[in-house]
Design a protein around this motif. Structure first.
Motif, short mmCIF file in Angstrom:
data_model
loop_
_atom_site.label_atom_id
_atom_site.label_comp_id
_atom_site.label_asym_id
_atom_site.label_seq_id
_atom_site.Cartn_x
_atom_site.Cartn_y
_atom_site.Cartn_z
N GLU A 1 1.06 14.69 -0.27
CA GLU A 1 2.33 15.39 -0.43
C GLU A 1 3.48 14.52 -0.92
OE1 GLU A 1 2.35 18.58 -0.15
OE2 GLU A 1 0.33 18.77 0.73
N VAL A 2 3.45 13.26 -0.61
CA VAL A 2 4.57 12.38 -0.97
C VAL A 2 4.28 11.61 -2.26
CG1 VAL A 2 6.11 10.55 -0.17
CG2 VAL A 2 5.17 12.18 1.48
N ILE A 3 3.15 10.91 -2.27
CA ILE A 3 2.78 10.13 -3.46
C ILE A 3 2.19 11.03 -4.53
CG2 ILE A 3 1.31 8.26 -4.32
CD1 ILE A 3 1.57 6.94 -1.57
N GLY A 4 1.46 12.05 -4.11
CA GLY A 4 0.87 12.97 -5.08
C GLY A 4 -0.47 12.51 -5.63
N GLU A 5 -1.15 11.61 -4.90
CA GLU A 5 -2.46 11.12 -5.35
C GLU A 5 -3.38 11.03 -4.14
OE1 GLU A 5 -5.44 10.61 -7.06
OE2 GLU A 5 -3.81 10.47 -8.55
N GLU A 6 -4.32 11.98 -4.04
CA GLU A 6 -5.19 12.07 -2.87
C GLU A 6 -6.29 11.02 -2.84
OE1 GLU A 6 -6.11 16.13 -1.28
OE2 GLU A 6 -5.51 16.75 -3.30
N ASN A 7 -6.60 10.44 -3.98
CA ASN A 7 -7.64 9.40 -4.02
C ASN A 7 -7.10 8.13 -3.38
OD1 ASN A 7 -9.85 7.79 -4.64
ND2 ASN A 7 -9.12 7.37 -6.72
N VAL A 8 -7.54 7.87 -2.14
CA VAL A 8 -7.05 6.72 -1.38
C VAL A 8 -8.08 5.58 -1.46
CG1 VAL A 8 -6.35 5.84 0.88
CG2 VAL A 8 -5.76 8.19 0.20
N VAL A 9 -7.63 4.42 -1.90
CA VAL A 9 -8.50 3.24 -2.02
C VAL A 9 -8.00 2.16 -1.07
CG1 VAL A 9 -9.34 1.43 -3.55
CG2 VAL A 9 -9.07 3.76 -4.42
N ASP A 10 -8.91 1.64 -0.25
CA ASP A 10 -8.55 0.62 0.74
C ASP A 10 -8.51 -0.76 0.08
OD1 ASP A 10 -8.12 -0.93 2.95
OD2 ASP A 10 -9.75 -0.07 4.14
#
Length: 349
Positions: free
Chosen positions: A307-316
């Motif tokens: 919702e805030v960044i707009g990018e659901e692909n999260v990379v650790d």
């Protein structure tokens, strides 16, 4: 009993005990043991054969079980090695070529000797900021704090990287707890997200210890402390506390506290509320922290990424220990679980 008449002996009767050999019998070449005959030798041979067969069977069974357990141990170690090699870095490698939200973890006590140390965190921060596909960064915090030095290193590096990469937003998400040095780091973020039950704050500095002078007096123990420098034994737990020492340490803690307050004010700015307890070392739950200006909104990592960044692909991007270090850790943890189960502790950790 055998009864017989010997030659020239008249009616003399000789009584022989069962199993004994007579002189005449010996003269004929007959001895006691030989009287057992074929039947005696047969059962002895049969007994020896049975014992030998049973021993051989047991040896074969033991060898088969040994091979089985060795093979099982090999498979177990092989699986552990495969799991150890499957690091988040390898799992995420295929996603780093796509646009993503970068994630870094701050877990546990912040210190030079822990996983949450400045060198490790700064390495991950630099990688995340410098990746051309990073659309935003989330610092996920679950820490009670720790070293003010390590926290300040990370805080300053976040400020520097944000100034170099103004196009990349940087957010902090506090999970269970983000207090003291952990909040110090979080205050460098654009915004801080919390859970209603998160513990937030504890803006203060402490130094603790114990004093044993009363116990020593009761036990008749004499403290012998030799120093070169009149203040070298300052805060010695086995010596009486001196007022001059207290004043010196309080002044030092006050200086560190002032640095902490200045960093929080610089990071949070006008969002901080006007509350006399704000920098007293108190801590609050998530909603109250938002009310005081210590945090901004309720949210977790998925919410901020989506919702805030707009990018659901999260990379650790959290740096991981090398393969062999992870392997050793897993072996140690697994061994502790086995020992704990055997001893009835349910696992040692």
């Amino acid at each position: 009993m055998d009864e017989w008449k010997g030659e020239g002996q008249g009616d003399q009767t000789i009584i022989q005990e069962p199993g004994a050999s007579s002189g005449a019998g010996q003269g004929r070449g007959q001895s006691g043991p030989s009287r057992q005959g074929p039947q005696g030798e047969s059962w002895e041979r049969e007994l020896i054969e049975k014992l030998s067969t049973a021993s051989l069977t047991e040896q074969r069974r033991t060898r088969r079980w040994g091979i089985f357990f060795k093979a099982l141990l090999f498979v177990y170690l092989f699986v552990i090695l495969i799991l150890a090699m499957r690091s988040p870095e390898l799992d995420d490698a295929k996603h780093k070529g796509d646009d993503h939200t970068a994630l870094l973890e701050v877990n546990g006590v912040i210190s030079d000797a822990s996983e949450a140390n400045a060198e490790t965190l700064i390495e991950g921060l630099r990688d995340a900021f410098e990746d051309k596909h990073t659309k935003g960064i989330i610092l996920r915090i679950n820490s009670p704090g720790g070293s003010p030095v390590q926290s300040d290193y990370v805080y300053r590096e976040i400020q520097r990287l944000r100034a170099e990469h103004e196009e990349i937003p940087f957010y902090a998400v506090i999970v269970d707890i983000g207090a003291s040095g952990a909040y110090y780091i979080a205050s460098a973020a654009d915004s801080i997200y919390v859970n209603p039950s998160s513990i937030v704050g504890s803006i203060g500095v402490l130094m603790n210890g114990f004093g044993f002078t009363g116990s020593m007096e009761k036990l008749g123990i004499e403290r012998r402390l030799l120093t070169a420098g009149e203040n070298k034994g300052m805060l010695d737990p086995f010596s009486p506390l001196r007022e001059a020492d207290v004043q010196h340490v309080q002044g030092m803690l006050g200086d560190i506290h002032a640095e902490f307050i200045d960093a929080v004010k610089k990071g949070r700015g006008d969002r901080l509320g006007d509350n006399p307890d704000l920098f007293s070392g108190k801590f609050w739950a998530g909603n109250k922290a938002i009310e005081l200006g210590l945090a901004d909104e309720i949210g977790d990592v998925d919410y901020v990424a989506r919702e805030v960044i707009g990018e659901e692909n999260v990379v650790d991007f959290t740096p991981q220990p090398d393969v062999w270090e992870r392997f050793a850790d897993r072996i140690g943890a697994s061994f502790a679980d086995v020992v704990g189960d055997r001893m009835g502790f349910g696992g040692l950790r």
